[in-house]
Design a protein around this motif. Structure first.
Motif, short mmCIF file in Angstrom:
data_model
loop_
_atom_site.label_atom_id
_atom_site.label_comp_id
_atom_site.label_asym_id
_atom_site.label_seq_id
_atom_site.Cartn_x
_atom_site.Cartn_y
_atom_site.Cartn_z
N ASN A 67 0.81 -1.22 0.00
CA ASN A 67 0.00 0.00 0.00
C ASN A 67 0.85 1.27 0.00
O ASN A 67 0.34 2.37 0.17
CB ASN A 67 -0.94 0.01 1.21
CG ASN A 67 -1.87 -1.18 1.23
OD1 ASN A 67 -1.55 -2.21 1.82
ND2 ASN A 67 -3.01 -1.06 0.57
N GLU A 207 -1.79 10.37 7.97
CA GLU A 207 -2.71 10.11 6.86
C GLU A 207 -2.83 8.60 6.61
O GLU A 207 -3.93 8.09 6.37
CB GLU A 207 -2.20 10.79 5.59
CG GLU A 207 -3.10 10.56 4.38
CD GLU A 207 -2.50 11.13 3.10
OE1 GLU A 207 -3.08 10.89 2.02
OE2 GLU A 207 -1.45 11.80 3.17
N PHE A 208 -1.70 7.91 6.70
CA PHE A 208 -1.71 6.45 6.52
C PHE A 208 -2.56 5.79 7.60
O PHE A 208 -3.37 4.90 7.33
CB PHE A 208 -0.26 5.95 6.58
CG PHE A 208 0.02 4.78 5.69
CD1 PHE A 208 0.14 4.95 4.32
CD2 PHE A 208 0.18 3.51 6.22
CE1 PHE A 208 0.42 3.87 3.49
CE2 PHE A 208 0.45 2.43 5.40
CZ PHE A 208 0.57 2.61 4.04
N ASP A 210 -4.97 7.22 9.40
CA ASP A 210 -6.37 7.60 9.25
C ASP A 210 -7.03 6.97 8.02
O ASP A 210 -8.25 6.97 7.89
CB ASP A 210 -6.51 9.12 9.16
CG ASP A 210 -6.26 9.79 10.51
OD1 ASP A 210 -6.46 9.12 11.54
OD2 ASP A 210 -5.85 10.97 10.51
N THR A 211 -6.21 6.42 7.13
CA THR A 211 -6.75 5.77 5.94
C THR A 211 -7.03 4.29 6.17
O THR A 211 -8.06 3.77 5.72
CB THR A 211 -5.74 5.90 4.77
OG1 THR A 211 -5.53 7.29 4.49
CG2 THR A 211 -6.27 5.21 3.52
N PHE A 212 -6.16 3.62 6.91
CA PHE A 212 -6.24 2.16 6.98
C PHE A 212 -6.62 1.57 8.35
O PHE A 212 -7.04 0.42 8.41
CB PHE A 212 -4.90 1.56 6.56
CG PHE A 212 -4.56 1.80 5.11
CD1 PHE A 212 -5.19 1.08 4.10
CD2 PHE A 212 -3.62 2.76 4.74
CE1 PHE A 212 -4.89 1.29 2.77
CE2 PHE A 212 -3.32 2.99 3.40
CZ PHE A 212 -3.95 2.25 2.42
N SER A 245 -14.96 3.45 8.83
CA SER A 245 -14.37 4.57 8.11
C SER A 245 -15.43 5.26 7.25
O SER A 245 -16.34 4.61 6.72
CB SER A 245 -13.23 4.10 7.23
OG SER A 245 -13.70 3.18 6.27
N LYS A 247 -14.74 6.88 4.50
CA LYS A 247 -14.33 6.77 3.10
C LYS A 247 -13.98 5.32 2.80
O LYS A 247 -13.57 4.57 3.69
CB LYS A 247 -13.12 7.65 2.84
CG LYS A 247 -13.37 9.14 3.07
CD LYS A 247 -12.09 9.93 2.81
CE LYS A 247 -12.32 11.42 3.07
NZ LYS A 247 -11.07 12.21 2.84
N ILE A 249 -11.86 2.09 1.85
CA ILE A 249 -10.45 1.74 2.02
C ILE A 249 -9.82 1.62 0.63
O ILE A 249 -10.31 0.88 -0.21
CB ILE A 249 -10.29 0.41 2.79
CG1 ILE A 249 -11.03 0.48 4.13
CG2 ILE A 249 -8.82 0.08 2.98
CD1 ILE A 249 -10.51 1.50 5.10
N PRO A 250 -8.74 2.35 0.35
CA PRO A 250 -8.13 2.32 -0.99
C PRO A 250 -7.66 0.91 -1.38
O PRO A 250 -7.14 0.17 -0.55
CB PRO A 250 -6.94 3.26 -0.86
CG PRO A 250 -7.26 4.14 0.30
CD PRO A 250 -8.04 3.28 1.25
#
Length: 898
Positions: A67, A207-208, A210-212, A245, A247, A249-250
């Motif tokens: 990732n 950011e990482f 808060d993203t995953f 979350s 948003k 998850i990318p």
């Protein structure tokens, strides 16, 4: 009445549903139940197992180095480190950080980062399971991600990177992956590139995070001693407060373009042994062909009847060949690594590896090879289910691969592979244009240069269980008999299906009076053929059953270890007896074993820790003590002189009945085992060996030494002193507790200051060592530092040692250490292997099985005055020996690349 019954039934149904309130049951596979928390998408995997009072709780996040991208490689791993720096509820300021809290409970804890996942876990006494769940829930969204912590932890991770760069095989592997992958993020290693480690911003790491780090990107795994209802209730209580979350998850969408030609990479640096790596692209772990690669790997490299062993290693081209059949979420690599024998050309070994693939392309493999490989893999899978952590760890890797049921359906998938599948995948995937070839070419001088010396002067305590005479203790469950004179048999019934065996007997190095390498070589040759069976016939029996049997040599005792299914007990014990009693010592096999051992001693010269330790131990014990270090060059010369007759003479004179202790734990019947031993060892002679204790004592030495080595990106710094006491001395346990307080785990002083606060090292610890066979041991501290940070590292280490030596430890520190050791002792018996090892230790080292019951109280009874008095008595700060080894000069300054 009828109405009352219906009402009670309805109430029971409601209670049953309320017990799992907040969860949706998804499926069950292999005894593992999957639930989803309805409020936030957290997946939960549970397996209740009440055989031991231990539990494992693990949280796996589906984020790894895949990732990441250039500029922030290594971020997943660095973030993993920061996750231990504190959270809203658990932090150092409150005195209840993750390490402080869990290690005070005796937990074994850690976190790991890999290509496709990151996991946080601990194994601990099950009564404390909720504490662990609360910790993981709190740091899922409330972790402190601070710049000051990034700065200190960056240098720690950089030191971890530098340590890895010390290993030629590790760097070669890194280069092969970087060459094989040009677009996909498997291109870079999990730890990342050095400049990214040093420069990634705290904003990027937040950011990482808060993203995953969200429940809908995580799986909570609980295995062990609990009720399913209680575990779900605890998880709901603490994780249920967290939302999902906001948003998506990318997803990683980058695919590696098709490779259109062979790729090569060469690594040249100081070293002692050449390496060849041959890699081919493979499908993902969830692909239908994945199981075929596992079976192929076993056919090629598992055991002495494997194709690579017979056709490459046994012909003297390599000292070893191993395969990393990496099966990940995305297509990975099937990589063969071969460690070359001296004077063998890289191209010759590369060609030999490729030729084995070509043979399979043309002629395939046999049904017998497939069947044997399947038996090995399935048995290995069953062995891996030994203990709560082992199961959680297996699930963790399956989650990372994309489907947790890969773990529970492993045997089914392996069993479905056919010889046609093997031939097909080799023809399809093992093409030259899809390969990456790597060479490590050693330039010599991987060891040390000239030595230049400058003379110089928690928290809540665990609730201890006191056993009364009426209570059943661990030692009371062990059956202890002597089925034949000279063999002590100890068995413990536990679980079904799998058996673990541990044992030892006198015959180790200290009895090699004519040539110091004789005993070691005799033990190394025990599995190289007997008067009744060739090494290939022995290996065939073990491989066909998926059983394991190995031998090793120690200072005083020859050891052996086995793991097998209960139906194979007779076969394994029969092989053990034959190999101990009737080794062949064929000259041809001896020459091969010599090459392997010589290569091992040459590699040992590349170790910074090994060189530092050898220097210190030489100063303490000279050349004639049982703790004296082994000189690699002298050992190599002694190995060269050994003959088959030497080995036969040593074995004939020293091996026999008299001192053997055999421990068997698992699905074992003691009476049947007794009869089996009587039959297998009848007629073997008695050994004349008696325990040989060291009579001379080590010498305290004060000096500061720098050992210069080439091409090392990390140094090792060691401080120590000889103690002049053995493990049975009344001061041993108080000093052991005091030493543990200084540097026994992550919560101890050294790690909390030199690593956590100052960020100077990846690892530093203190220990008592050298007490085997009743020897007088030594006290030591050892840490790793970048050459540029060595001076600071030395100063910080010595400052903490001095404070400890002069001021002692506190009652609070001692209480935490006691709780840590007692809880850890309990957790150590989570597996059959841990039990077997503990029983063998109690029998051989202490000659008292009640040590297993008494140890917690022995620890509890140590007083603060005893601990501090032991420090004062044995640790003279001004008299400590100091040595560092690495790419540094005579003054300890880093040697820069020209």
């Amino acid at each position: 009445m009828k109405k009352l019954i219906l009402t009670l039934l309805f109430m029971g149904a409601v209670m049953s549903q309320e017990k799992f309130y907040g969860f949706e049951f998804v499926k069950e596979s292999g005894g593992i139940k999957e639930y989803t928390m309805t409020s936030n998408g957290l997946r939960v995997l549970l397996k209740q197992d009440n055989t031991a009072p231990v539990a494992t709780f693990m949280v796996t996040y589906e984020v790894g180095s895949r990732n990441e991208a250039i500029g922030y490689t290594g971020s997943t791993h660095l973030l993993e480190h920061l996750m231990f720096k504190g959270s809203r509820k658990f932090n150092t300021k409150k005195g209840n950080s993750v390490f402080q809290t869990l290690q005070s409970l005796g937990a074994r804890m850690n976190a790991t980062t890999w290509l496709d996942r990151t996991n946080y876990f601990a194994v601990l006494p099950s009564e404390h399971l909720e504490t662990l769940i609360e910790i993981e829930a709190d740091r899922m969204r409330n972790a402190y991600i601070k710049e000051e912590d990034r700065q200190s932890e960056m240098t720690v991770v950089r030191n971890e990177f530098e340590r890895g760069q010390n290993s030629p095989s590790g760097v070669l592997d890194e280069n092969i992956w970087a060459t094989a992958y040009q677009a996909h993020p498997y291109h870079h290693s999990t730890i990342g590139w050095k400049e990214d480690i040093e420069n990634v911003s705290i904003e990027r790491l937040r950011e990482f995070y808060d993203t995953f780090y969200w429940p809908n990107n995580a799986t909570a795994i609980a295995i062990g001693d609990f009720s399913e209802a209680d575990a779900l209730a605890m998880i709901k209580k603490h994780f249920g407060k967290i939302r999902k979350s906001t948003k998506p998850i990318p997803e990683v969408y980058t695919a590696e373009p098709k490779q259109e030609g062979i790729r090569t990479v060469t690594l040249k640096r100081a070293g002692q042994q050449g390496i060849v790596g041959v890699a081919h692209k493979t499908p993902s772990a969830t692909h239908p062909d994945a199981a075929a690669f596992m079976v192929l790997s076993s056919i090629l490299s598992s055991g002495k009847n494997s194709r690579f062993y017979k056709n490459i290693t046994d012909k003297g081209l390599t000292t070893s060949v191993y395969i990393w059949d990496s099966l990940f979420r995305d297509p990975g690599l099937f990589t063969v690594y071969a460690n070359l024998s001296p004077e063998v050309d890289h191209k010759t070994v590369e060609k030999a590896i490729v030729e084995e693939y070509e043979k399979i392309k043309k002629s395939g493999v046999t049904d017998e090879e497939v069947k044997k490989a399947q038996a090995q893999l399935i048995a290995s899978m069953k062995f891996s289910q030994d203990g709560s952590y082992a199961i959680a760890s297996g699930l963790n890797e399956a989650i990372a691969s994309g489907d947790w049921t890969l773990y529970t359906t492993y045997g089914e998938k392996i069993g479905a592979v056919t010889k046609e599948d093997i031939k097909r995948v080799v023809n399809e995937y093992f093409l030259e244009d899809l390969s990456t070839i790597g060479y490590f070419i050693p330039l010599g001088q991987g060891g040390q240069g000239k030595r230049v010396a400058t003379s110089a002067k928690e928290l809540e305590k665990m609730k201890l269980k006191h056993y009364s005479e009426e209570e059943e203790t661990l030692s009371s469950k062990i059956i202890d008999t002597e089925p034949i004179k000279g063999i002590r048999l100890l068995t413990l019934k536990r679980g079904t299906g799998v058996v673990t065996m541990r044992g030892s007997m006198l015959g180790g190095d200290i009895y090699s009076t004519k040539n110091g390498r004789t005993a070691d070589m005799v033990a190394a040759m025990l599995d190289q053929g007997t008067k009744n069976m060739s090494k290939f016939e022995i290996s065939e029996k073990l491989e066909s059953a998926g059983a394991r049997l190995s031998f090793f040599n120690g200072q005083a005792r020859v050891g052996f270890s086995g793991k097998f299914l209960s139906e194979d007990t007779n076969m394994v014990v029969g092989l053990l007896a034959d190999q101990l009693q009737n080794p062949l010592f064929a000259e041809e096999e001896l020459e091969k074993a010599k090459k392997r051992q010589i290569a091992g001693y040459k590699r040992s010269k590349e170790s910074t820790r090994g060189n530092a330790m050898n220097n210190m131990l030489q100063a303490f014990y000279g050349s004639d003590h049982q703790n004296s270090p082994t000189n690699p060059d002298l050992a190599i010369e002694e190995i060269k002189k050994l003959t088959s007759e030497n080995l036969k003479a040593y074995h004939g004179e020293n091996y026999g009945l008299g001192s053997m202790v055999l421990v068997v734990v698992g699905d074992v019947d003691h009476a049947k085992m007794e009869n089996l031993i009587k039959e297998s060892f009848k007629g073997w002679k008695q050994s004349p060996l008696k325990n040989k204790e060291e009579k001379s004592l080590g010498t305290k030495a004060s000096s500061k030494v720098y050992v210069t080595m080439q091409d090392k990106t990390s140094t090792d710094f060691v401080v120590g002193t000889a103690l002049g006491i053995d493990r049975y001395h009344p001061d041993y346990l108080p000093l052991y507790l005091a030493t543990h307080t200084l540097g026994g785990n992550f919560s101890a002083r050294l790690m909390q200051t030199v690593r956590v606060k100052e960020g100077l090292t990846y690892g530093i610890n203190s220990s008592l060592s050298g007490f085997g066979n009743g020897n007088d041991g030594y006290w030591m501290v050892g840490g790793t530092f970048s050459p540029k940070l060595l001076s600071k590292g030395e100063s910080s280490t010595l400052r903490e040692i001095k404070k400890w030596a002069e001021e002692g430890i506190t009652q609070k520190e001692l209480d935490i250490t006691k709780s840590t050791l007692i809880g850890g002792f309990q957790v150590g018996f989570d597996t059959t292997g841990g039990l077997a090892g503990g029983i063998l230790n109690a029998a051989v080292v202490y000659n008292d099985l009640t040590y297993l019951d008494n140890y917690p109280n022995m620890v509890k009874e140590v007083t603060l005055d005893q601990a501090n008095s032991a420090i004062t008595k044995y640790i003279n700060f001004d008299g400590l020996y100091q040595v560092a080894a690495g790419t540094i000069d005579k003054d300890g300054k880093p040697i820069e690349d020209e």
